[in-house]
Design an enzyme around this catalytic site. Structure first.
Site, short mmCIF file in Angstrom:
data_model
loop_
_atom_site.label_atom_id
_atom_site.label_comp_id
_atom_site.label_asym_id
_atom_site.label_seq_id
_atom_site.Cartn_x
_atom_site.Cartn_y
_atom_site.Cartn_z
N ASN A 8 4.61 30.80 -10.16
CA ASN A 8 5.15 31.88 -10.90
C ASN A 8 3.71 32.44 -12.03
OD1 ASN A 8 4.98 34.60 -11.83
ND2 ASN A 8 7.62 33.56 -12.81
N ARG A 89 5.54 33.51 -6.62
CA ARG A 89 6.35 34.75 -6.82
C ARG A 89 5.41 36.06 -6.68
NH1 ARG A 89 7.55 37.23 -12.50
NH2 ARG A 89 8.09 39.29 -12.17
N HIS A 178 11.89 42.82 -10.64
CA HIS A 178 12.41 41.57 -10.17
C HIS A 178 13.97 41.86 -9.19
CE1 HIS A 178 13.38 43.22 -14.81
NE2 HIS A 178 12.48 41.84 -14.72
N ARG A 240 8.26 47.89 -23.57
CA ARG A 240 7.73 49.23 -22.45
C ARG A 240 8.92 50.43 -22.47
NH1 ARG A 240 8.30 45.47 -17.24
NH2 ARG A 240 7.57 43.69 -18.17
N GLU A 385 15.40 32.67 -10.12
CA GLU A 385 14.70 33.46 -9.18
C GLU A 385 13.51 31.85 -8.40
OE1 GLU A 385 13.87 35.52 -12.54
OE2 GLU A 385 13.04 37.69 -11.66
#
Ligand code: ADP
Length: 401
Positions: A8, A89, A178, A240, A385
């Protein structure tokens, strides 16, 4: 047995995890942080040992070199040839990818084309890919997209009501994010709570961490998700905004004299928990402040719980009911207070019977937090993940990706 590496690559970090497949055994994991700095941090965990070094890591290639050297130096592998596939990823797969793909020239071209949709991560993903390709030229490479799992949505769930020509010409639509996590959570729940049978299941997944999103999953396939064109949309997050009336942008630019770029930056980096509470983007700090009586911190928590609850309710309707609500990621796995605050908003309407005692006992582990008589099961499932990336690497090796 094959060794595969899940990678990642972020703008200033490079997380990695080496697996032995198909056993899904983690051989080591780690992170290169502060890439681009003289005082970079190299981290590695293997067995019960930990390595942490501060040294210059000026680019991703240096990070990859450190990782590869350490694998040999600490005896985790004997030869680089042992690593058969590297899975990267990639946040944005746009309209092109509904599943993982070989990271070849064509994929690279498409990921490059998608940079405007993800200027923050896409260049780092490409840099990470090149650095590993150079270091391990013999290994296969695949790209695993955060958006891929959401490609099963119907147009009513992803089209924005803007002039349709613009939607088409600029590929401006909801992509979500996600996806790898939502996919993992649904698969895990189906295996552990529904006898492995996806058909007929209706699951709402809440991946709530510093970035947060929800997904509605029917028969194991995503039908709706809260993030939008970019990961800015949906529920409120650490920094956010989540969804806003689009007029807020224009109005605040006029009020403050700031440019669209500056305001966009504020919506991405200075809003959410940080902006509302004025305390921190980390919910642990916000919770502590709230406990000490900070009113804005209290409001931030209530606001977050309400926006997550609103999406749960929306997805309950979208799915025609629900069989399970899953909490995951930093907040969802660890904070019983946040889970309780969210569930209190929906329990009456949805007929939930929450086991608040069980909820209090779950931090970072899997378990049910609903009582037997609850109309919908509620669970906590730690997400993974990386193992999804490793599984796709294994599929690539087997020729079935
Ligand atoms: P990322 O999106 O960076 O992968 P994570 O899913 O790991 O983020 O979530 C990190 C966030 O989770 C932290 O910023 C913090 O807000 C929250 N978090 C982690 N542990 C706890 C906890 N025990 N209680 C409340 N919030 C927590």
């Amino acid at each position: 047995m094959y060794k595969v590496m899940a990678v990642n690559a972020g703008s200033s970090s490079l997380k990695y995890k080496l697996y032995e497949m198909p056993e899904e055994k983690v051989l080591c994991s780690g992170n290169c942080e502060r890439i681009g700095h003289e005082d970079g941090i190299f981290g590695l965990k293997y067995g019960d040992k930990k390595v942490r070094e501060i040294l210059p890591i000026l680019d991703h290639a240096k990070g990859v070199e450190l990782v590869i050297d350490a694998l040999i130096k600490y005896g985790i592998i004997e030869s680089l040839e042992e690593i058969k596939c590297v899975g990267h990823r990639v946040v944005q797969g746009g309209k092109y990818f509904s599943k993982s793909a070989e990271f070849n020239e064509d994929t690279e071209k498409k990921v490059t084309e998608l940079i405007p949709l993800d200027p923050l991560h896409a260049p780092a993903h490409l840099t990470g890919f090149h650095a590993f390709k150079e270091a391990l030229p013999h290994a296969d490479a695949i790209a695993v997209f955060d958006t891929a799992y959401h490609q099963s949505m119907e147009p009513e769930d992803y089209v924005y009501p803007i002039p349709y020509e613009m939607s088409e010409k600029y590929d401006c639509r909801r992509y979500g994010a996600h996806g790898t996590s939502h996919n993992y959570l649904a698969d895990k729940a189906i295996a552990d709570y529904f006898g492995g049978k996806a058909e007929g299941t209706r699951i709402i997944t809440c991946h709530i961490g510093s970035g947060s999103s929800l997904a509605a999953i029917k028969d194991g396939k995503c039908v709706a998700t809260s993030m939008g064109l970019t990961p800015l949309g949906g529920v409120m997050m650490g920094t956010r905004t989540g969804d806003l009336d689009p007029s807020v942008m224009d109005y605040l630019c006029t009020c403050t004299g700031k440019s669209v770029d500056e305001m966009y930056d504020i919506f991405n980096k200075k809003s959410g928990f940080l902006g509302v509470s004025g305390v921190s983007n980390d919910t642990r700090d916000v919770e502590e402040a709230a406990n000490q009586g900070n009113e804005r911190a209290k409001l931030a928590i209530k606001l977050f719980a309400r926006t997550v609850a609103n999406f749960i309710a929306q997805y309950y309707v979208r799915l025609g009911g629900a069989d399970m609500i899953i909490f995951s990621a930093g907040i969802g796995e660890n904070s019983d207070t946040f889970r309780a605050a969210i569930l209190k908003n929906v329990e009456e309407a949805l007929g939930l019977s929450v086991d608040y005692e069980a909820n209090k006992g779950i931090h970072g582990t899997q378990g049910l937090i609903s009582k037997k008589d609850s109309k919908i099961m509620v669970s906590v499932i730690p997400t993974d993940e990386e193992v999804m990336i490793a599984r796709d690497c294994y599929k690539k090796i087997q020729g079935v990706l």
